[in-house]
Design a protein around this motif. Structure first.
Motif, PDB file in Angstrom:
ATOM      1  N   SER A   1      12.942   3.081  -2.528  1.00 29.68           N
ATOM      2  CA  SER A   1      12.601   2.465  -1.125  1.00 29.68           C
ATOM      3  C   SER A   1      11.371   2.051  -0.935  1.00 29.68           C
ATOM      4  CB  SER A   1      13.144   3.637  -0.455  1.00 29.68           C
ATOM      5  OG  SER A   1      13.176   3.448   0.906  1.00 29.68           O
ATOM      6  N   THR A   2      11.080   1.152  -0.180  1.00 30.84           N
ATOM      7  CA  THR A   2       9.928   0.393   0.183  1.00 30.84           C
ATOM      8  C   THR A   2       9.501   0.555   1.672  1.00 30.84           C
ATOM      9  OG1 THR A   2       9.589  -0.826  -1.724  1.00 30.84           O
ATOM     10  CG2 THR A   2       8.142  -1.403   0.005  1.00 30.84           C
ATOM     11  N   THR A   3       8.344   1.235   2.156  1.00 26.32           N
ATOM     12  CA  THR A   3       7.879   1.132   3.456  1.00 26.32           C
ATOM     13  C   THR A   3       6.550   0.318   3.630  1.00 26.32           C
ATOM     14  OG1 THR A   3       7.362   3.393   3.549  1.00 26.32           O
ATOM     15  CG2 THR A   3       9.631   3.154   4.021  1.00 26.32           C
ATOM     16  N   HIS A   4       6.317  -0.095   5.026  1.00 29.27           N
ATOM     17  CA  HIS A   4       5.070  -0.642   5.148  1.00 29.27           C
ATOM     18  C   HIS A   4       4.488  -0.225   6.357  1.00 29.27           C
ATOM     19  CE1 HIS A   4       1.666  -3.338   4.574  1.00 29.27           C
ATOM     20  NE2 HIS A   4       1.693  -3.718   5.840  1.00 29.27           N
ATOM     21  N   ALA A   5       3.386   0.019   6.713  1.00 30.76           N
ATOM     22  CA  ALA A   5       2.605   0.560   7.804  1.00 30.76           C
ATOM     23  C   ALA A   5       1.487  -0.188   7.983  1.00 30.76           C
ATOM     24  CB  ALA A   5       2.485   2.005   7.823  1.00 30.76           C
ATOM     25  N   ALA A   6       1.171  -0.703   9.348  1.00 30.60           N
ATOM     26  CA  ALA A   6       0.041  -1.642   9.361  1.00 30.60           C
ATOM     27  C   ALA A   6      -1.160  -0.779   9.384  1.00 30.60           C
ATOM     28  CB  ALA A   6       0.055  -2.348  10.760  1.00 30.60           C
ATOM     29  N   THR A   7      -1.223   0.734   9.986  1.00 34.44           N
ATOM     30  CA  THR A   7      -2.133   1.386   9.870  1.00 34.44           C
ATOM     31  C   THR A   7      -1.606   3.109   9.766  1.00 34.44           C
ATOM     32  OG1 THR A   7      -1.852   2.142  12.473  1.00 34.44           O
ATOM     33  CG2 THR A   7      -3.184   0.076  12.091  1.00 34.44           C
ATOM     34  N   ARG A   8      -2.837   3.835   9.701  1.00 35.60           N
ATOM     35  CA  ARG A   8      -2.247   5.106   9.284  1.00 35.60           C
ATOM     36  C   ARG A   8      -1.277   5.693  10.242  1.00 35.60           C
ATOM     37  NH1 ARG A   8      -2.806  10.462   9.687  1.00 35.60           N
ATOM     38  NH2 ARG A   8      -3.675  11.743   7.921  1.00 35.60           N
ATOM     39  N   SER A   9      -1.892   5.372  11.531  1.00 33.06           N
ATOM     40  CA  SER A   9      -1.006   6.156  12.857  1.00 33.06           C
ATOM     41  C   SER A   9       0.319   5.488  12.662  1.00 33.06           C
ATOM     42  CB  SER A   9      -1.574   5.735  13.970  1.00 33.06           C
ATOM     43  OG  SER A   9      -1.795   4.597  14.355  1.00 33.06           O
ATOM     44  N   ASP A  10       0.692   4.516  12.202  1.00 32.96           N
ATOM     45  CA  ASP A  10       2.182   3.991  12.058  1.00 32.96           C
ATOM     46  C   ASP A  10       2.938   4.603  10.912  1.00 32.96           C
ATOM     47  OD1 ASP A  10       1.451   2.166  14.154  1.00 32.96           O
ATOM     48  OD2 ASP A  10       0.798   0.516  12.764  1.00 32.96           O
ATOM     49  N   LEU A  11       2.009   5.176   9.945  1.00 33.18           N
ATOM     50  CA  LEU A  11       2.884   5.844   8.935  1.00 33.18           C
ATOM     51  C   LEU A  11       3.300   7.226   9.045  1.00 33.18           C
ATOM     52  CD1 LEU A  11       3.478   5.574   5.859  1.00 33.18           C
ATOM     53  CD2 LEU A  11       1.340   6.367   5.262  1.00 33.18           C
ATOM     54  N   ALA A  12       4.690   7.160   9.147  1.00 30.61           N
ATOM     55  CA  ALA A  12       5.323   8.546   9.502  1.00 30.61           C
ATOM     56  C   ALA A  12       5.107   9.470   8.539  1.00 30.61           C
ATOM     57  CB  ALA A  12       6.870   8.283   9.511  1.00 30.61           C
TER      58      ALA A  12
END
Length: 149
Positions: free
Chosen positions: A43-54
């Protein structure tokens, strides 16, 4: 009924069937990467910033951007779910949370554009995660057996 004695579909039934087929086709086209990832056990997830990374680990730098996480989906329990994370950071990991050790492991989940873990004899180990950097591009992975041994 038709002249052959077979029932015909009403306009409403034909419209419903057509709509369902179009929705299935559109979903399969837009969901190819998710279905492909699931079929390959990841499973691949992407976050723009640290605060966007759950659920970001505490060692992920505050300035981390362009974060991609690939996690195994087969098996159960923490040991059965390997993960790799690639991110950009000028600041790097907080040294008080981690230590430099001899590299004894490598990631099992591939992330495109990740630094080469075999190019380094040492890792920065933060608990269950090990990582290396190439400039501002970081690669972190878990599990990390044998690091520091």
């Amino acid at each position: 009924m038709t002249l052959t004695g077979r029932p015909t579909m009403s306009h409403t039934a034909t419209t419903t069937v057509t709509t369902v087929l179009l929705v299935v086709a559109a979903t399969s086209l837009t969901g190819c990467s998710q279905i492909g990832g699931f079929a390959h056990g990841e499973s691949t997830t992407h976050a723009a910033t640290r605060s966007d990374l759950a659920g970001a680990p505490t060692w992920v730098p505050d300035d981390a951007t362009d974060i991609t996480v690939v996690t195994g989906t087969r098996g159960s329990g923490e040991r059965s779910a390997p993960s790799s994370m690639v991110f950009r950071s000028e600041d790097g990991v907080v040294s008080g949370l981690c230590e430099r050790l001899e590299r004894g492991s490598a990631p099992t989940m591939h992330v495109a554009g990740a630094p080469d873990p075999y190019a380094s004899d040492e890792v920065t180990k933060c608990g269950a995660w090990s990582m290396i950097a190439n400039g501002d591009r970081w690669l972190a992975w878990t599990p990390n057996p044998n690091d520091g041994e």
